[in-house]
Write a protein that holds these residues in place. Sequence first.
Motif, mmCIF file in Angstrom:
data_model
loop_
_atom_site.group_PDB
_atom_site.id
_atom_site.type_symbol
_atom_site.label_atom_id
_atom_site.label_comp_id
_atom_site.label_asym_id
_atom_site.label_seq_id
_atom_site.Cartn_x
_atom_site.Cartn_y
_atom_site.Cartn_z
ATOM 1 N N CYS A 28 38.449 46.427 13.021
ATOM 2 C CA CYS A 28 38.999 45.122 12.622
ATOM 3 C C CYS A 28 38.779 44.059 13.692
ATOM 4 O O CYS A 28 39.406 43.007 13.655
ATOM 5 N N HIS A 31 35.833 39.020 13.356
ATOM 6 C CA HIS A 31 36.391 37.953 12.521
ATOM 7 C C HIS A 31 35.266 37.387 11.664
ATOM 8 O O HIS A 31 34.322 36.793 12.182
ATOM 9 N N LEU A 32 35.380 37.611 10.355
ATOM 10 C CA LEU A 32 34.358 37.159 9.417
ATOM 11 C C LEU A 32 34.765 35.843 8.774
ATOM 12 O O LEU A 32 35.952 35.574 8.590
ATOM 13 N N GLU A 35 37.432 35.698 5.825
ATOM 14 C CA GLU A 35 37.957 37.067 5.803
ATOM 15 C C GLU A 35 39.327 37.192 5.143
ATOM 16 O O GLU A 35 39.731 38.282 4.773
ATOM 17 N N TYR A 62 44.912 41.724 11.834
ATOM 18 C CA TYR A 62 44.316 41.307 10.564
ATOM 19 C C TYR A 62 45.332 41.413 9.425
ATOM 20 O O TYR A 62 45.460 40.504 8.606
#
Length: 161
Positions: A28, A31-32, A35, A62
């Motif tokens: 995790c 960081h997309l 997201e 997350y």
Amino acid sequence: MPACGASKLSHGSAKARIAAHLSFYPACNIHLIDELDIADAPVREFHGAADDTTLAVTCLDYITRLNAAGKDAIMTEYPGAHHGFDNPDARLVSVTQSAQSSRNCQRREENGKILNVETGKPFTFNDACVELGSTVGYDKAATEAAQATVKKFLTGVFRLN
């Protein structure tokens, strides 16, 4: 046109929806973009508290951010359990000294690339944050608890009572 002659129907019905998100010990620390914009379905994440391959703390972050965004997200940690705690083939806890781990690498997606947050450059497994050593091992109690939790959760999601 679909690749390899596949029809649009081979990807499922347009009316189908994701019923639930289930994840076991994911990484995790990436960081997309978007997201938090996930399908509106409950999220359940399961992690060994002793996991040194993919750290539980980044997943808790997350999950916290998902909840703040209005999602139904819950993380369950199993004390003493390692990465792969539900893999009965890993009956003995073992440390692989040569296994690479990006557990301490903070990464983010930017312009279609995954960047190392510290350097601002594209992430590679040659980055200084990459470490060696990974512990894996089956944990019967954690496995049984996770199986019971998943069974109860999916029974509710699919209204199987």
